[in-house]
Write a protein that holds these residues in place. Structure first.
Motif, PDB file in Angstrom:
ATOM      1  N   THR A  84       0.849  -1.186   0.000  1.00  0.00           N
ATOM      2  CA  THR A  84       0.000   0.000   0.000  1.00  0.00           C
ATOM      3  C   THR A  84       0.887   1.238   0.000  1.00  0.00           C
ATOM      4  O   THR A  84       1.674   1.454   0.928  1.00  0.00           O
ATOM      5  N   LEU A  85       0.769   2.046  -1.042  1.00  0.00           N
ATOM      6  CA  LEU A  85       1.558   3.266  -1.173  1.00  0.00           C
ATOM      7  C   LEU A  85       0.744   4.469  -0.704  1.00  0.00           C
ATOM      8  O   LEU A  85      -0.468   4.506  -0.873  1.00  0.00           O
ATOM      9  N   GLY A  86       1.424   5.437  -0.108  1.00  0.00           N
ATOM     10  CA  GLY A  86       0.777   6.666   0.307  1.00  0.00           C
ATOM     11  C   GLY A  86       0.445   6.738   1.781  1.00  0.00           C
ATOM     12  O   GLY A  86       0.046   7.802   2.269  1.00  0.00           O
ATOM     13  N   LEU A  87       0.596   5.643   2.500  1.00  0.00           N
ATOM     14  CA  LEU A  87       0.318   5.640   3.932  1.00  0.00           C
ATOM     15  C   LEU A  87       1.537   6.107   4.722  1.00  0.00           C
ATOM     16  O   LEU A  87       2.681   5.918   4.282  1.00  0.00           O
ATOM     17  N   PRO A  88       1.336   6.648   5.925  1.00  0.00           N
ATOM     18  CA  PRO A  88       2.466   7.005   6.785  1.00  0.00           C
ATOM     19  C   PRO A  88       2.950   5.801   7.589  1.00  0.00           C
ATOM     20  O   PRO A  88       3.330   5.919   8.756  1.00  0.00           O
ATOM     21  N   LEU A  89       2.926   4.639   6.974  1.00  0.00           N
ATOM     22  CA  LEU A  89       3.397   3.390   7.575  1.00  0.00           C
ATOM     23  C   LEU A  89       3.708   2.429   6.443  1.00  0.00           C
ATOM     24  O   LEU A  89       3.320   2.647   5.291  1.00  0.00           O
ATOM     25  N   VAL A  90       4.415   1.348   6.776  1.00  0.00           N
ATOM     26  CA  VAL A  90       4.739   0.323   5.782  1.00  0.00           C
ATOM     27  C   VAL A  90       3.765  -0.826   5.938  1.00  0.00           C
ATOM     28  O   VAL A  90       3.619  -1.403   7.027  1.00  0.00           O
ATOM     29  N   ARG A  91       3.075  -1.169   4.846  1.00  0.00           N
ATOM     30  CA  ARG A  91       2.165  -2.307   4.867  1.00  0.00           C
ATOM     31  C   ARG A  91       2.332  -3.134   3.595  1.00  0.00           C
ATOM     32  O   ARG A  91       2.303  -2.610   2.489  1.00  0.00           O
ATOM     33  N   THR A  92       2.559  -4.430   3.780  1.00  0.00           N
ATOM     34  CA  THR A  92       2.608  -5.360   2.666  1.00  0.00           C
ATOM     35  C   THR A  92       1.700  -6.541   2.973  1.00  0.00           C
ATOM     36  O   THR A  92       1.275  -6.738   4.114  1.00  0.00           O
ATOM     37  N   SER A  93       1.415  -7.334   1.947  1.00  0.00           N
ATOM     38  CA  SER A  93       0.604  -8.534   2.152  1.00  0.00           C
ATOM     39  C   SER A  93       0.867  -9.519   1.028  1.00  0.00           C
ATOM     40  O   SER A  93       1.382  -9.147  -0.031  1.00  0.00           O
ATOM     41  N   PRO A  94       0.491 -10.785   1.235  1.00  0.00           N
ATOM     42  CA  PRO A  94       0.584 -11.754   0.138  1.00  0.00           C
ATOM     43  C   PRO A  94      -0.375 -11.378  -0.992  1.00  0.00           C
ATOM     44  O   PRO A  94      -1.391 -10.717  -0.766  1.00  0.00           O
ATOM     45  N   ASP A  95      -0.045 -11.863  -2.170  1.00  0.00           N
ATOM     46  CA  ASP A  95      -0.847 -11.566  -3.355  1.00  0.00           C
ATOM     47  C   ASP A  95      -1.889 -12.670  -3.595  1.00  0.00           C
ATOM     48  O   ASP A  95      -1.979 -13.232  -4.682  1.00  0.00           O
ATOM     49  N   HIS A  96      -2.633 -13.019  -2.556  1.00  0.00           N
ATOM     50  CA  HIS A  96      -3.692 -14.015  -2.717  1.00  0.00           C
ATOM     51  C   HIS A  96      -4.692 -13.839  -1.589  1.00  0.00           C
ATOM     52  O   HIS A  96      -4.476 -13.068  -0.648  1.00  0.00           O
ATOM     53  N   GLY A  97      -5.782 -14.581  -1.667  1.00  0.00           N
ATOM     54  CA  GLY A  97      -6.845 -14.451  -0.696  1.00  0.00           C
ATOM     55  C   GLY A  97      -6.838 -15.539   0.361  1.00  0.00           C
ATOM     56  O   GLY A  97      -5.811 -16.185   0.612  1.00  0.00           O
ATOM     57  N   THR A  98      -8.010 -15.740   0.960  1.00  0.00           N
ATOM     58  CA  THR A  98      -8.141 -16.652   2.097  1.00  0.00           C
ATOM     59  C   THR A  98      -8.145 -18.124   1.699  1.00  0.00           C
ATOM     60  O   THR A  98      -7.944 -18.983   2.548  1.00  0.00           O
ATOM     61  N   ALA A  99      -8.374 -18.414   0.415  1.00  0.00           N
ATOM     62  CA  ALA A  99      -8.342 -19.796  -0.093  1.00  0.00           C
ATOM     63  C   ALA A  99      -9.158 -20.742   0.778  1.00  0.00           C
ATOM     64  O   ALA A  99      -8.666 -21.769   1.245  1.00  0.00           O
ATOM     65  N   PHE A 100     -10.412 -20.415   1.008  1.00  0.00           N
ATOM     66  CA  PHE A 100     -11.276 -21.238   1.850  1.00  0.00           C
ATOM     67  C   PHE A 100     -11.359 -22.686   1.358  1.00  0.00           C
ATOM     68  O   PHE A 100     -11.598 -23.601   2.140  1.00  0.00           O
ATOM     69  N   ASP A 101     -11.184 -22.903   0.056  1.00  0.00           N
ATOM     70  CA  ASP A 101     -11.316 -24.255  -0.483  1.00  0.00           C
ATOM     71  C   ASP A 101     -10.231 -25.206  -0.007  1.00  0.00           C
ATOM     72  O   ASP A 101     -10.411 -26.428  -0.027  1.00  0.00           O
ATOM     73  N   ILE A 102      -9.091 -24.660   0.442  1.00  0.00           N
ATOM     74  CA  ILE A 102      -8.012 -25.539   0.932  1.00  0.00           C
ATOM     75  C   ILE A 102      -7.662 -25.269   2.392  1.00  0.00           C
ATOM     76  O   ILE A 102      -6.719 -25.860   2.929  1.00  0.00           O
ATOM     77  N   ALA A 103      -8.404 -24.379   3.035  1.00  0.00           N
ATOM     78  CA  ALA A 103      -8.096 -24.033   4.431  1.00  0.00           C
ATOM     79  C   ALA A 103      -8.165 -25.264   5.314  1.00  0.00           C
ATOM     80  O   ALA A 103      -9.073 -26.089   5.204  1.00  0.00           O
ATOM     81  N   GLY A 104      -7.166 -25.392   6.196  1.00  0.00           N
ATOM     82  CA  GLY A 104      -7.129 -26.490   7.144  1.00  0.00           C
ATOM     83  C   GLY A 104      -6.559 -27.782   6.604  1.00  0.00           C
ATOM     84  O   GLY A 104      -6.456 -28.775   7.339  1.00  0.00           O
ATOM     85  N   GLN A 105      -6.140 -27.805   5.341  1.00  0.00           N
ATOM     86  CA  GLN A 105      -5.621 -29.034   4.738  1.00  0.00           C
ATOM     87  C   GLN A 105      -4.099 -29.137   4.803  1.00  0.00           C
ATOM     88  O   GLN A 105      -3.521 -30.157   4.427  1.00  0.00           O
ATOM     89  N   GLY A 106      -3.440 -28.063   5.223  1.00  0.00           N
ATOM     90  CA  GLY A 106      -1.983 -28.096   5.338  1.00  0.00           C
ATOM     91  C   GLY A 106      -1.239 -27.988   4.030  1.00  0.00           C
ATOM     92  O   GLY A 106      -0.038 -28.255   3.975  1.00  0.00           O
ATOM     93  N   VAL A 107      -1.928 -27.576   2.957  1.00  0.00           N
ATOM     94  CA  VAL A 107      -1.285 -27.548   1.643  1.00  0.00           C
ATOM     95  C   VAL A 107      -1.035 -26.130   1.131  1.00  0.00           C
ATOM     96  O   VAL A 107      -0.473 -25.951   0.050  1.00  0.00           O
ATOM     97  N   ALA A 108      -1.449 -25.105   1.868  1.00  0.00           N
ATOM     98  CA  ALA A 108      -1.279 -23.721   1.409  1.00  0.00           C
ATOM     99  C   ALA A 108       0.202 -23.363   1.307  1.00  0.00           C
ATOM    100  O   ALA A 108       1.021 -23.778   2.135  1.00  0.00           O
ATOM    101  N   ASP A 109       0.537 -22.587   0.292  1.00  0.00           N
ATOM    102  CA  ASP A 109       1.909 -22.159   0.031  1.00  0.00           C
ATOM    103  C   ASP A 109       2.166 -20.829   0.737  1.00  0.00           C
ATOM    104  O   ASP A 109       1.441 -19.851   0.521  1.00  0.00           O
ATOM    105  N   ALA A 110       3.201 -20.772   1.567  1.00  0.00           N
ATOM    106  CA  ALA A 110       3.525 -19.559   2.325  1.00  0.00           C
ATOM    107  C   ALA A 110       4.497 -18.641   1.595  1.00  0.00           C
ATOM    108  O   ALA A 110       4.899 -17.613   2.148  1.00  0.00           O
ATOM    109  N   SER A 111       4.855 -18.956   0.349  1.00  0.00           N
ATOM    110  CA  SER A 111       5.902 -18.196  -0.344  1.00  0.00           C
ATOM    111  C   SER A 111       5.571 -16.715  -0.472  1.00  0.00           C
ATOM    112  O   SER A 111       6.441 -15.860  -0.285  1.00  0.00           O
TER     113      SER A 111
END
Length: 346
Positions: free
Chosen positions: A304-331
């Motif tokens: 997020t540009l323009g804020l008086p703080l540094v904020r970044t995030s992964p480029d993906h969503g909550t992936a509810f379809d695989i949540a809790g399966q242990g297969v999500a990629d943390a890269s």
């Protein structure tokens, strides 16, 4: 020593807690000096779910304050309890309870960053529908953080313009508009909005690169309007904004055909900034995000540009379809942590 980096919990029904636990387990350099702003129980459950049979879970250590992060031994996940423990969360299911937990963690981290208690925040994915169900009047992280920054600065939200940048090793894009319908996004292509985007991008990347960035600007219409045959916005709005930016010393070029400008900006042979442009200004959400995500969601980072703080995030969503399966990629989360550390100088 720089202040720690906070990682917000994300939606506890999604993959956020899982990828946080994986990042601490698999990328110790990236998580150095970071802690989780969230819920101890949720992180413990995520860590235990990832433990191999016959092996102990990655230990979660509850801290009482940000200052205690430095005392947590390596190989542990420090968690600061900043919300009431969420109840009745079901993996992969949208709920107001999960949205409230995710949103409250972001609010806490934003205020801590604005007070200077943390050097940056990295936000795990939240679900926009769950956030709305919890009563937050914002479509996503960006708008929530903008409102918090405006309140802290004593300004109106309109006086704290922000932009979303998506970046990976090969391409950076910044959006003129963010979360709105395509019809509204087209209407949002106005002189002031394009010029503000160019100014915000120039300031942010000058700081990050140590030099003035080369900015390519995408047109709105096919072939950038083809001289007015396919639309007039390039001639009446975008080109004048570019000229105004150039008069301020900003290295901006365009408007260019949106189906080729991203290829022209793409880094060659993995060498950063080796493309024709350091960043591309896109006129609306999908125009800018599709090229970056196509190159690899697992490496993309949202800034997020323009804020008086540094904020970044992964480029993906909550992936509810695989949540809790242990297969999500943390890269992508790991890359977001590295980007936050670079931007914060931590």
């Amino acid at each position: 020593m720089k202040a720690p980096i906070a990682i917000t919990l994300g939606d506890p029904a999604g993959i956020g807690p899982e990828i946080i636990a994986k990042a601490f387990r698999d990328a110790p350099d990236a998580v150095r000096g970071a802690f989780v702003a969230g819920d101890v129980g949720t992180l413990r459950s995520a860590s235990q779910a990832l433990a191999a049979p016959g092996r102990l879970a990655w230990p979660v250590v509850e801290i009482a304050s940000v200052a205690e992060v430095v005392a947590v031994p390596p190989g542990c996940i420090p968690v600061l309890q900043v919300i009431a423990p969420p109840q009745g969360i079901v993996q992969g299911r949208i709920s107001a309870e999960a949205g409230c937990a995710a949103g409250d963690c972001v609010v806490w981290a934003a205020r801590a960053a604005l007070r200077g208690e943390i050097s940056a925040l990295v936000t795990a994915p939240l679900h926009k529908e769950a956030l709305a169900a919890a009563g937050f009047p914002y479509p996503g992280h960006t708008e929530l953080l903008q409102a918090e920054a405006a309140a802290h600065l004593g300004r109106t939200v309109a006086d704290v313009p922000v932009r979303m940048m998506l970046a990976n090793d090969e391409l950076r894009t910044v959006l003129v508009s963010i979360h709105m319908s395509l019809r509204d996004a087209i209407e949002a292509v106005r002189f002031d909005g394009v010029l503000d985007t160019l100014r915000i991008t120039h300031r942010a990347l000058t700081h990050a690169l140590g030099r003035s960035p080369r900015i390519g600007v995408a047109g709105l219409n096919p072939h950038a309007g083809e001289g007015g045959l396919f639309g007039s916005e390039e001639r009446t709005v975008i080109a004048p904004a570019i000229e105004a930016a150039r008069a301020e010393g900003i290295d901006a070029q365009g408007p260019h055909a949106p189906d080729t400008v991203f290829m022209r900006a793409r880094a060659k042979a993995g060498v950063p900034s080796s493309g024709e442009f350091d960043v591309v200004i896109a006129m609306y959400h999908d125009q800018g995000l599709i090229p970056v995500k196509y190159l690899g969601v697992e490496k993309g980072v949202n800034v997020t540009l323009g804020l008086p703080l540094v904020r970044t995030s992964p480029d993906h969503g909550t992936a509810f379809d695989i949540a809790g399966q242990g297969v999500a990629d943390a890269s992508s989360l790991v890359e977001a942590l590295r980007m936050a550390r670079t931007l914060a100088g931590a």
